[in-house]
Design a protein around this motif. Structure first.
Motif, PDB file in Angstrom:
ATOM      1  N   UNK A   1     -29.733  31.246 -84.411  1.00  0.00           N
ATOM      2  CA  UNK A   1     -31.148  31.248 -84.037  1.00  0.00           C
ATOM      3  C   UNK A   1     -31.376  32.124 -82.813  1.00  0.00           C
ATOM      4  N   UNK A   2     -30.333  32.429 -82.094  1.00  0.00           N
ATOM      5  CA  UNK A   2     -30.452  33.316 -80.932  1.00  0.00           C
ATOM      6  C   UNK A   2     -30.196  34.776 -81.272  1.00  0.00           C
ATOM      7  N   UNK A   3     -30.071  35.091 -82.542  1.00  0.00           N
ATOM      8  CA  UNK A   3     -29.772  36.462 -82.957  1.00  0.00           C
ATOM      9  C   UNK A   3     -30.790  37.443 -82.377  1.00  0.00           C
ATOM     10  N   UNK A   4     -32.053  37.033 -82.274  1.00  0.00           N
ATOM     11  CA  UNK A   4     -33.097  37.966 -81.846  1.00  0.00           C
ATOM     12  C   UNK A   4     -33.350  37.914 -80.346  1.00  0.00           C
ATOM     13  N   UNK A   5     -32.543  37.156 -79.611  1.00  0.00           N
ATOM     14  CA  UNK A   5     -32.680  37.175 -78.155  1.00  0.00           C
ATOM     15  C   UNK A   5     -32.000  38.417 -77.599  1.00  0.00           C
ATOM     16  N   UNK A   6     -32.425  38.811 -76.439  1.00  0.00           N
ATOM     17  CA  UNK A   6     -31.850  40.005 -75.826  1.00  0.00           C
ATOM     18  C   UNK A   6     -30.357  39.803 -75.562  1.00  0.00           C
TER      19      UNK A   6
ATOM     20  N   UNK B   1     -24.173  36.445 -80.769  1.00  0.00           N
ATOM     21  CA  UNK B   1     -24.469  37.855 -80.549  1.00  0.00           C
ATOM     22  C   UNK B   1     -23.517  38.733 -81.355  1.00  0.00           C
ATOM     23  N   UNK B   2     -24.011  39.399 -82.404  1.00  0.00           N
ATOM     24  CA  UNK B   2     -23.142  40.319 -83.135  1.00  0.00           C
ATOM     25  C   UNK B   2     -22.686  41.452 -82.212  1.00  0.00           C
ATOM     26  N   UNK B   3     -21.492  41.946 -82.461  1.00  0.00           N
ATOM     27  CA  UNK B   3     -20.945  42.993 -81.605  1.00  0.00           C
ATOM     28  C   UNK B   3     -21.814  44.244 -81.624  1.00  0.00           C
ATOM     29  N   UNK B   4     -22.475  44.504 -82.751  1.00  0.00           N
ATOM     30  CA  UNK B   4     -23.302  45.719 -82.787  1.00  0.00           C
ATOM     31  C   UNK B   4     -24.518  45.594 -81.871  1.00  0.00           C
TER      32      UNK B   4
ATOM     33  N   UNK C   1     -38.156  36.319 -69.618  1.00  0.00           N
ATOM     34  CA  UNK C   1     -38.101  35.835 -68.242  1.00  0.00           C
ATOM     35  C   UNK C   1     -37.830  34.339 -68.223  1.00  0.00           C
ATOM     36  N   UNK C   2     -38.372  33.643 -69.230  1.00  0.00           N
ATOM     37  CA  UNK C   2     -38.148  32.198 -69.296  1.00  0.00           C
ATOM     38  C   UNK C   2     -36.650  31.917 -69.463  1.00  0.00           C
ATOM     39  N   UNK C   3     -36.030  32.678 -70.386  1.00  0.00           N
ATOM     40  CA  UNK C   3     -34.601  32.483 -70.644  1.00  0.00           C
ATOM     41  C   UNK C   3     -33.780  32.791 -69.391  1.00  0.00           C
ATOM     42  N   UNK C   4     -34.112  33.918 -68.730  1.00  0.00           N
ATOM     43  CA  UNK C   4     -33.357  34.299 -67.530  1.00  0.00           C
ATOM     44  C   UNK C   4     -33.567  33.278 -66.416  1.00  0.00           C
ATOM     45  N   UNK C   5     -34.824  32.803 -66.297  1.00  0.00           N
ATOM     46  CA  UNK C   5     -35.115  31.795 -65.273  1.00  0.00           C
ATOM     47  C   UNK C   5     -34.327  30.528 -65.533  1.00  0.00           C
ATOM     48  N   UNK C   6     -34.325  30.105 -66.790  1.00  0.00           N
ATOM     49  CA  UNK C   6     -33.595  28.887 -67.148  1.00  0.00           C
ATOM     50  C   UNK C   6     -32.107  29.065 -66.887  1.00  0.00           C
ATOM     51  N   UNK C   7     -31.589  30.282 -67.186  1.00  0.00           N
ATOM     52  CA  UNK C   7     -30.179  30.563 -66.926  1.00  0.00           C
ATOM     53  C   UNK C   7     -29.869  30.384 -65.441  1.00  0.00           C
TER      54      UNK C   7
END
Lengths: 245, 281, 229, 281
Positions: A14-19, A123-126, A224-230
């Protein structure tokens, strides 16, 4: 073609499309926590967080994640036991603080492995290779790596099929035959890889290859939400560990 | 894009040490028409297509595009490849990137197009091949038929005027063949002239406007009925007469089919046959 | 056996990364140069890397009953030269970490030193030495692949011993321990990898002579007519 | 060698992570008869053959040989492989030695036979496939059709009672298909029961005594005319009705073909049709 379990999970996560940069930062944060923080509660928190994220929001199948976590276990167990054994002139015994050292060693290795696995199963290697390019790795090297990634699957498929054909003709029925068959198998896969490279070359020349294998990566914008949460999450793990230890 | 006329005249194409694979082959790909290049395995179909695409330089003879000879210089080849694209038989010889979308983007990027244009070409090409839903999948998870269509999309993204396909239906089941043929029709409507090589005489009869038979190191070209009804030619080429022509000829002799062009496939035959007994045409 | 993620203390992980860096950068430079001169070598190098990865999927039984996977570092070094293997080996290690959960990211440097630097260089040295002493191709390949395998695991043992010195025996004691577990047990498996290398090259000299000549492993047999490839 | 009956009952076969490819497949390979396993790409034909050959262990169900269940132990598999051989679709997956003769000798040598016996098996197998003249050639110099036949010879040298062939005619031109079918007939006369998978319905109708259609994760088996004339089944299996049955049915309705079994190919149809108009049967 049958793939590799971790890679399959990455493509359908489900995270395939995350940066990829976001995911890379999260996992590196966790990896650093795992190696710097003490086993309790730092490593436990890292392991739990990585597992919860993988099985929860990233929806990695639990069976694949569980099996992958077990893969480095042989090394961790063997390495840990060896590290805490002690040799003196009397013989072999446990080092004085064996239990504690073993816990901290195995803890940080397991937590770190889980954190890397979170990246690997989402995260696929490509998607990661373009990030390497941004980190300053030369284009030629990234392009070679992308060809390695593609051909790994083509060659693994050949390897499995050739091995099955050899097995059907009793190829692995004794130690000697196993070596003979393995040598022929390795040679067949290597010559195949050369043929493949040659023919790919012609196919790509037709599509205008002149200098390199430039491709356009998908646009996967940072959140930004993801980075903030990280940042918050990694910060919380650090503070809790420092407070409790 | 627009249909353009690709031709080869007096082509001598050979590999080292052996005698030429093709020796004086001449053929024309008429703009906008469907040409099937027919031949047995090893007859030189692939060699011919590679030569027409510029990948192989003939020992003698010329390849022309709207009458202008192809120059085998760096620049000449670059221009040629923007007009003529070849899709190889094995999709794994073409897919070098694990990501479908990245792979298709390769050609347009080499044309020096801006990113936006590349992205829209990728979408367009995948949609024309009806594989848009595969854009986010890795090539190693695709079936053989899907990989074949993605490989075609990689060439289509170059917007070629002439698309050469080496055995595009080989190894595909009937429904995948139908999907591929439908995609080729869309490409043609999109102003690409389509050439395919095959050894399936029934398919060639059904699909092609023109047939070029590769036989005895040369090429014989003509209308499908003439080429595929010529038993002497087919025997020399180690091919068979399509069943529709064999059966059609007998049925016409029996008075069941009208004079003129014979039906090209089972559907055409059923449509041409009378519905009930005793109603001669 | 690759050192797992998180197993090394941070200082060691960083130290080994710094140690691997010049070799990997040197390899990367060689690759960039090669690709600039011949763009098609991108594909050949990619194929070489993929082969090295896939080689480790072959399971080798040993006379002792255990089995292991070849490291591929020696065969790779003989075919593609140690500098290139430093880079390709590192790429392969990265892929093994991400695709097989084998090794790790912070331990990539340490594993690269063992698998992509020491193994290939020592193996290549053994290969060249054997050939210089009059051994033919196959004895050279045996020495090269077996020694590379062994050198890789001795390096891993030393890395672990440095990280975890024995409380009573000190560094020397730790070296003995880790060699005992990761090094000495590897001897039959190193012989196995050497045998596989011989079988591989024997097949290649028959099936793929032109490629071996192109790679400089074999000298062209006769002044044969050089056709345009 | 002698014909033996291979069967699978209630086979559930799957790779991890996905739902089973086959879920309750049952089929029988009658000793000495020609069975065609039909199915679209990805339907599970290859998986089924791999399971019958012992290469793949079913999650449930059993494979039996003359009624005796296959034990998936080292010894059970070894015995099974001496009786049942599978030839994969891509010949390059099976040819890994330097020369044709060496390659074919791989299996017999692994059986531990003395050199003389191995040599005579190699000659026999190559002759049965009509490729004896290729014995000394390196495999990579052969044409695709030749490589396919050499790969079959490699399995035939094991003298299997049952020979399973995955798409033996895929990618072959008409004359190579004819050569391969002739070789299969010789094998059958040599007491090997032959099974082939294909998605070519016309070929299956022409060649097979029995047809097993792989559809919806299971197998439906029966006589060729019943299976290949069942439009509902064929649609579910993403296959087409053979032209000979389509055209034959209409011609029978027109009173041009006798009742009973319809002709299976063009030659049969021509033979069954009247020679001149106005001579109804």
């Amino acid at each position: 073609m049958s793939g590799l379990a971790i890679d399959d999970a990455a493509w359908s996560s489900a995270w395939r499309w995350r940066s990829p940069t976001d995911k890379l930062l999260l996992c590196l944060g966790l990896v650093v926590c795992a190696s710097v923080l003490p086993a309790w509660p730092g490593d436990v928190l890292v392991g739990a967080t990585a597992t919860a994220l993988a099985l929860g929001p990233a929806r990695v199948p639990p069976r694949i994640f569980g099996r992958a976590v077990r893969l480095p276990m042989t090394f961790i167990a063997l390495g840990t036991v060896t590290a805490v054994l002690s040799i003196d002139d009397g013989g072999i015994g446990w080092a004085p603080d064996a239990a504690e050292r073993a816990g901290s060693l195995a803890g940080s290795a397991l937590a770190g492995s889980t954190a890397v696995l979170l990246l690997a199963t989402t995260t696929p290697i490509s998607d990661l290779l373009p990030a390497l390019r941004r980190l300053g790795v030369p284009a030629a090297v990234v392009e070679v790596a992308s060809v390695v990634y593609r051909l790994v699957f083509v060659l693994l498929d050949s390897l499995r099929t050739i091995r099955e054909a050899q097995t059907a003709r009793m190829g692995y029925s004794s130690l000697r035959r196993t070596y003979r068959s393995s040598g022929a198998l390795a040679a067949a896969v290597l010559t195949r890889s050369w043929d493949r490279a040659r023919r790919l070359q012609e196919g790509l020349a037709g599509r205008g290859m002149e200098t390199g294998l430039r491709v356009l990566p998908e646009v996967l914008p940072s959140s930004w939400v993801f980075l903030g949460a990280t940042a918050l999450g990694v910060g919380a793990i650090v503070s809790v560990s420092v407070a409790l230890s | 894009m627009s249909h353009r006329t690709l031709a080869g005249a007096g082509l001598v194409i050979g590999y080292e040490r052996t005698r030429p694979v093709l020796d004086g082959a001449t053929l024309t790909v008429p703009a906008g028409r469907r040409l099937a290049v027919l031949g047995a395995n090893g007859s030189g179909k692939t060699t011919l297509l590679r030569c027409l695409s510029g990948a192989l330089r003939p020992l003698a003879g010329t390849v022309t595009l709207d009458g202008v000879p192809l120059a085998h210089s760096r620049r000449g080849l670059r221009e040629h490849r923007q007009v003529v694209q070849l899709v190889l038989q094995d999709p794994d010889d073409q897919l070098f990137s694990a990501s479908v979308a990245q792979d298709v983007s390769f050609g347009p990027l080499n044309l020096g197009l801006p990113e936006d244009a590349v992205r829209s070409r990728v979408v367009e090409a995948l949609d024309l091949l009806a594989v848009g839903h595969l854009a986010g999948r890795p090539s190693h998870q695709l079936s053989f038929g899907e990989r074949k269509r993605v490989a075609i999309a990689g060439a289509v993204a170059m917007r070629p005027c002439v698309l050469l396909l080496d055995e595009p239906t080989a190894g595909l089941d009937p429904s995948a063949v139908a999907d591929t043929l439908a995609a080729l029709t869309r490409l043609q409507e999109h102003d690409s002239t389509v050439v395919m090589s095959t050894h399936d005489v029934d398919l060639a009869l059904r699909w092609a406007d023109d047939v070029a038979v590769v036989v005895d190191r040369t090429v014989v070209q003509g209308p499908p009925e003439d080429m595929l009804g010529n038993d002497a030619l087919l025997a020399r080429a180690r091919l068979e007469r399509p069943w529709a022509l064999t059966v059609g000829a007998r049925l016409r002799a029996l008075g069941l089919l009208p004079e003129g062009t014979l039906p090209r496939d089972a559907a055409g035959l059923l449509a041409a046959l009378p519905d009930r007994p005793g109603v001669p045409t | 056996m690759h050192i797992a993620e998180g197993f090394l203390p941070p200082a060691h992980a960083i130290g080994w990364t710094v140690a691997a860096a010049p070799f990997v950068v040197h390899g990367a430079r060689a690759v960039v140069r090669e690709v600039r001169e011949n763009p098609e070598s991108t594909l050949l190098l990619g194929a070489a890397g993929a082969f090295t990865f896939v080689l480790s999927a072959i399971k080798l039984p040993s006379i002792t009953g255990s089995s292991s996977h070849p490291t591929g570092t020696g065969a790779g070094a003989i075919l593609f030269r140690p500098p290139v293997m430093a880079l390709l080996g590192t790429v392969v290690l990265l892929f093994q970490a991400l695709l097989l959960a084998h090794g790790g990211l912070t331990t990539l440097g340490a594993n690269a030193v063992a698998f992509a630097v020491v193994g290939p260089w020592v193996g290549y040295g053994a290969y060249r030495l054997t050939r210089a002493l009059g051994g033919g191709l196959l004895p050279g390949v045996f020495a090269g692949t077996a020694v590379a395998d062994l050198a890789t695991y001795v390096t891993t043992s030393l890395q672990l011993a440095l990280a975890f010195p024995d409380p009573t025996g000190g560094l020397a004691g730790a070296v003995v321990k880790f060699l005992g577990v990761f090094g000495v047990t590897q001897i039959p498996l190193a012989i196995g990898e050497g045998l596989l290398g011989v079988l591989l090259f024997r097949a290649l000299t028959v099936n793929a002579r032109p490629e071996l000549e192109r790679l400089g492993v074999l000298r062209p047999a006769a002044p044969a007519a050089e056709g345009p490839a």
